[in-house]
Design a protein around this motif. Structure first.
Motif, PDB file in Angstrom:
ATOM      1  N   ILE A  72     -16.977  -0.349  -5.826  1.00 20.25           N
ATOM      2  CA  ILE A  72     -16.196  -1.017  -6.864  1.00 20.25           C
ATOM      3  C   ILE A  72     -16.690  -2.449  -7.005  1.00 20.25           C
ATOM      4  O   ILE A  72     -16.785  -3.182  -6.021  1.00 20.25           O
ATOM      5  N   ASN A  73     -17.023  -2.848  -8.227  1.00 19.13           N
ATOM      6  CA  ASN A  73     -17.521  -4.197  -8.477  1.00 19.13           C
ATOM      7  C   ASN A  73     -16.486  -5.099  -9.141  1.00 19.13           C
ATOM      8  O   ASN A  73     -16.776  -6.257  -9.411  1.00 19.13           O
ATOM      9  N   SER A  74     -15.300  -4.560  -9.409  1.00 18.31           N
ATOM     10  CA  SER A  74     -14.281  -5.316 -10.139  1.00 18.31           C
ATOM     11  C   SER A  74     -12.995  -5.400  -9.323  1.00 18.31           C
ATOM     12  O   SER A  74     -12.416  -4.377  -8.945  1.00 18.31           O
ATOM     13  N   VAL A  75     -12.564  -6.625  -9.068  1.00 21.36           N
ATOM     14  CA  VAL A  75     -11.294  -6.828  -8.372  1.00 21.36           C
ATOM     15  C   VAL A  75     -10.129  -6.372  -9.242  1.00 21.36           C
ATOM     16  O   VAL A  75      -9.122  -5.863  -8.745  1.00 21.36           O
ATOM     17  N   GLN A  76     -10.274  -6.542 -10.550  1.00 24.99           N
ATOM     18  CA  GLN A  76      -9.232  -6.092 -11.466  1.00 24.99           C
ATOM     19  C   GLN A  76      -9.027  -4.576 -11.342  1.00 24.99           C
ATOM     20  O   GLN A  76      -7.891  -4.094 -11.341  1.00 24.99           O
ATOM     21  N   LYS A  77     -10.117  -3.834 -11.226  1.00 23.98           N
ATOM     22  CA  LYS A  77     -10.018  -2.385 -11.044  1.00 23.98           C
ATOM     23  C   LYS A  77      -9.356  -2.061  -9.717  1.00 23.98           C
ATOM     24  O   LYS A  77      -8.538  -1.133  -9.623  1.00 23.98           O
ATOM     25  N   LEU A  78      -9.684  -2.824  -8.681  1.00 29.60           N
ATOM     26  CA  LEU A  78      -9.064  -2.614  -7.369  1.00 29.60           C
ATOM     27  C   LEU A  78      -7.563  -2.866  -7.442  1.00 29.60           C
ATOM     28  O   LEU A  78      -6.767  -2.126  -6.834  1.00 29.60           O
ATOM     29  N   GLN A  79      -7.158  -3.875  -8.176  1.00 25.44           N
ATOM     30  CA  GLN A  79      -5.728  -4.147  -8.345  1.00 25.44           C
ATOM     31  C   GLN A  79      -5.015  -2.959  -8.982  1.00 25.44           C
ATOM     32  O   GLN A  79      -3.921  -2.573  -8.552  1.00 25.44           O
ATOM     33  N   LYS A  80      -5.629  -2.371 -10.000  1.00 24.83           N
ATOM     34  CA  LYS A  80      -5.022  -1.215 -10.663  1.00 24.83           C
ATOM     35  C   LYS A  80      -4.901  -0.036  -9.691  1.00 24.83           C
ATOM     36  O   LYS A  80      -3.905   0.692  -9.696  1.00 24.83           O
ATOM     37  N   ILE A  81      -5.932   0.143  -8.861  1.00 23.96           N
ATOM     38  CA  ILE A  81      -5.893   1.223  -7.879  1.00 23.96           C
ATOM     39  C   ILE A  81      -4.764   1.009  -6.883  1.00 23.96           C
ATOM     40  O   ILE A  81      -4.029   1.941  -6.534  1.00 23.96           O
ATOM     41  N   ILE A  82      -4.608  -0.235  -6.417  1.00 20.59           N
ATOM     42  CA  ILE A  82      -3.550  -0.537  -5.449  1.00 20.59           C
ATOM     43  C   ILE A  82      -2.172  -0.326  -6.070  1.00 20.59           C
ATOM     44  O   ILE A  82      -1.264   0.233  -5.438  1.00 20.59           O
ATOM     45  N   LYS A  83      -1.997  -0.749  -7.321  1.00 19.83           N
ATOM     46  CA  LYS A  83      -0.721  -0.543  -8.000  1.00 19.83           C
ATOM     47  C   LYS A  83      -0.416   0.941  -8.147  1.00 19.83           C
ATOM     48  O   LYS A  83       0.719   1.382  -7.939  1.00 19.83           O
ATOM     49  N   GLY A  84      -1.429   1.720  -8.517  1.00 20.92           N
ATOM     50  CA  GLY A  84      -1.229   3.163  -8.631  1.00 20.92           C
ATOM     51  C   GLY A  84      -0.912   3.799  -7.296  1.00 20.92           C
ATOM     52  O   GLY A  84      -0.078   4.711  -7.208  1.00 20.92           O
ATOM     53  N   TYR A  85      -1.542   3.316  -6.247  1.00 21.26           N
ATOM     54  CA  TYR A  85      -1.297   3.835  -4.899  1.00 21.26           C
ATOM     55  C   TYR A  85       0.143   3.530  -4.478  1.00 21.26           C
ATOM     56  O   TYR A  85       0.839   4.395  -3.933  1.00 21.26           O
ATOM     57  N   ALA A  86       0.582   2.288  -4.735  1.00 21.09           N
ATOM     58  CA  ALA A  86       1.954   1.900  -4.383  1.00 21.09           C
ATOM     59  C   ALA A  86       2.971   2.729  -5.165  1.00 21.09           C
ATOM     60  O   ALA A  86       4.005   3.151  -4.619  1.00 21.09           O
ATOM     61  N   ALA A  87       2.687   2.982  -6.456  1.00 22.49           N
ATOM     62  CA  ALA A  87       3.592   3.796  -7.271  1.00 22.49           C
ATOM     63  C   ALA A  87       3.661   5.231  -6.744  1.00 22.49           C
ATOM     64  O   ALA A  87       4.736   5.846  -6.709  1.00 22.49           O
ATOM     65  N   ALA A  88       2.501   5.763  -6.323  1.00 18.12           N
ATOM     66  CA  ALA A  88       2.481   7.122  -5.771  1.00 18.12           C
ATOM     67  C   ALA A  88       3.281   7.199  -4.483  1.00 18.12           C
ATOM     68  O   ALA A  88       4.004   8.182  -4.240  1.00 18.12           O
ATOM     69  N   LEU A  89       3.192   6.173  -3.639  1.00 18.65           N
ATOM     70  CA  LEU A  89       3.974   6.142  -2.402  1.00 18.65           C
ATOM     71  C   LEU A  89       5.472   6.095  -2.706  1.00 18.65           C
ATOM     72  O   LEU A  89       6.282   6.762  -2.049  1.00 18.65           O
ATOM     73  N   GLU A  90       5.822   5.311  -3.729  1.00 23.17           N
ATOM     74  CA  GLU A  90       7.232   5.199  -4.104  1.00 23.17           C
ATOM     75  C   GLU A  90       7.776   6.535  -4.599  1.00 23.17           C
ATOM     76  O   GLU A  90       8.884   6.952  -4.235  1.00 23.17           O
ATOM     77  N   GLU A  91       6.990   7.226  -5.428  1.00 20.46           N
ATOM     78  CA  GLU A  91       7.423   8.535  -5.926  1.00 20.46           C
ATOM     79  C   GLU A  91       7.533   9.545  -4.795  1.00 20.46           C
ATOM     80  O   GLU A  91       8.447  10.380  -4.769  1.00 20.46           O
ATOM     81  N   LYS A  92       6.607   9.465  -3.862  1.00 15.58           N
ATOM     82  CA  LYS A  92       6.636  10.381  -2.727  1.00 15.58           C
ATOM     83  C   LYS A  92       7.870  10.135  -1.870  1.00 15.58           C
ATOM     84  O   LYS A  92       8.498  11.071  -1.359  1.00 15.58           O
ATOM     85  N   GLU A  93       8.225   8.873  -1.706  1.00 17.96           N
ATOM     86  CA  GLU A  93       9.415   8.529  -0.923  1.00 17.96           C
ATOM     87  C   GLU A  93      10.680   8.998  -1.629  1.00 17.96           C
ATOM     88  O   GLU A  93      11.620   9.501  -0.984  1.00 17.96           O
ATOM     89  N   LYS A  94      10.714   8.867  -2.954  1.00 20.19           N
ATOM     90  CA  LYS A  94      11.862   9.351  -3.715  1.00 20.19           C
ATOM     91  C   LYS A  94      11.993  10.868  -3.580  1.00 20.19           C
ATOM     92  O   LYS A  94      13.115  11.399  -3.441  1.00 20.19           O
ATOM     93  N   GLU A  95      10.855  11.554  -3.631  1.00 19.57           N
ATOM     94  CA  GLU A  95      10.872  13.011  -3.488  1.00 19.57           C
ATOM     95  C   GLU A  95      11.361  13.414  -2.105  1.00 19.57           C
ATOM     96  O   GLU A  95      12.154  14.355  -1.967  1.00 19.57           O
ATOM     97  N   ARG A  96      10.928  12.685  -1.078  1.00 24.64           N
ATOM     98  CA  ARG A  96      11.371  12.987   0.284  1.00 24.64           C
ATOM     99  C   ARG A  96      12.867  12.754   0.436  1.00 24.64           C
ATOM    100  O   ARG A  96      13.586  13.555   1.050  1.00 24.64           O
ATOM    101  N   ALA A  97      13.369  11.648  -0.162  1.00 28.46           N
ATOM    102  CA  ALA A  97      14.800  11.355  -0.090  1.00 28.46           C
ATOM    103  C   ALA A  97      15.620  12.415  -0.827  1.00 28.46           C
ATOM    104  O   ALA A  97      16.693  12.831  -0.365  1.00 28.46           O
ATOM    105  N   TRP A  98      15.108  12.880  -1.963  1.00 28.50           N
ATOM    106  CA  TRP A  98      15.821  13.909  -2.728  1.00 28.50           C
ATOM    107  C   TRP A  98      15.888  15.216  -1.934  1.00 28.50           C
ATOM    108  O   TRP A  98      16.920  15.893  -1.905  1.00 28.50           O
ATOM    109  N   LEU A  99      14.810  15.568  -1.264  1.00 26.33           N
ATOM    110  CA  LEU A  99      14.783  16.798  -0.460  1.00 26.33           C
ATOM    111  C   LEU A  99      15.746  16.687   0.712  1.00 26.33           C
ATOM    112  O   LEU A  99      16.366  17.696   1.114  1.00 26.33           O
ATOM    113  N   MET A 100      15.884  15.487   1.272  1.00 25.91           N
ATOM    114  CA  MET A 100      16.809  15.303   2.396  1.00 25.91           C
ATOM    115  C   MET A 100      18.268  15.483   1.963  1.00 25.91           C
ATOM    116  O   MET A 100      19.122  15.895   2.755  1.00 25.91           O
TER     117      MET A 100
END
Length: 233
Positions: free
Chosen positions: A203-231
């Motif tokens: 990756i040559n762009s920090v801006q692209k890395l920022q987008k990846i990190i934001k998407g990763y954080a959003a995926a973790l949040e959705e996964k946590e919501k799914e885990r809480a719903w299953l509980m």
């Protein structure tokens, strides 16, 4: 869930000048050798054509087989490529050893986990200013790797999209490939001059890395919501 990305560090002005001086010095030696190699290749082609022409007189059938599908051209070009490699490559390697080829591109490794963003930098033996005392680190085989971990949501502390830089141990490092265009001056740039090897998938762009990190954080949040719903079920 773990993701890893590699980012090239742009040469400092001192590193750029050192690499450019070495590349130009090496190019001045290789260019005459390349001209000699081309001359040898041309003589080889003429020799192949002459040999095939002799076959035409002694064995017309075999001559027709060779000439089918541009057989003479394939034989000549193959021999020329092999000769070029056998002559220039050893000289290239010898010059790298004699003149101590400068270190190529340095790479940052950015790892994403649920605990945060880990930025790793590996210092080669002989590099100064590692700052290992100020950060977590480990050493092996003449290299020292230092790493820092940052929260996913506080990217402004260690990423600068405007300057395309990443902060490591309090120092902002510019991200980007080291190519002929940014190593040599416009007057010096020639396609045969040396440049560091790149890596596919980097990756040559920090801006692209920022987008990846934001998407990763959003995926973790959705996964946590799914885990809480299953509980709750």
């Amino acid at each position: 869930m773990y993701e890893k990305y590699e980012l090239p560090i742009r040469f400092t002005e001192e590193q750029r000048k050192k690499y450019a001086e070495w590349g130009i010095k090496k190019g001045k030696v290789l260019m005459p050798m390349a001209a000699v190699t081309i001359g040898i290749d041309l003589l080889t082609v003429l020799w192949v054509v002459g040999r095939v022409w002799l076959i035409r007189e002694s064995d017309p059938i075999w001559f027709q087989i060779i000439c089918q599908n541009d057989g003479i051209g394939e034989i000549s070009s193959t021999i020329a490529i092999i000769l070029t490699f056998l002559i220039l490559k050893p000289i290239d390697l010898i010059l790298d050893k004699i003149w101590h080829r400068p270190e190529g591109t340095e790479w940052l490794e950015v790892g994403l986990t649920k605990n945060g963003v880990t930025v790793k930098r590996t210092y080669r033996a002989g590099d100064a200013g590692t700052g290992v005392d100020n950060a977590a680190g480990r050493g092996c085989c003449g290299e020292t790797t230092v790493f820092e971990t940052h929260p996913l949501i506080q990217m402004d502390e260690y990423l600068d999209a405007e300057k395309n830089a990443v902060r490591v141990q309090g120092v902002w490092l510019e991200i980007g490939e080291n190519t002929r265009e940014n190593i040599y001056t416009p007057q010096q740039q020639k396609h045969w001059l040396d440049q560091p090897e790149g890596k596919s998938g980097s990756i040559n762009s920090v801006q692209k890395l920022q987008k990846i990190i934001k998407g990763y954080a959003a995926a973790l949040e959705e996964k946590e919501k799914e885990r809480a719903w299953l509980m709750e079920q």
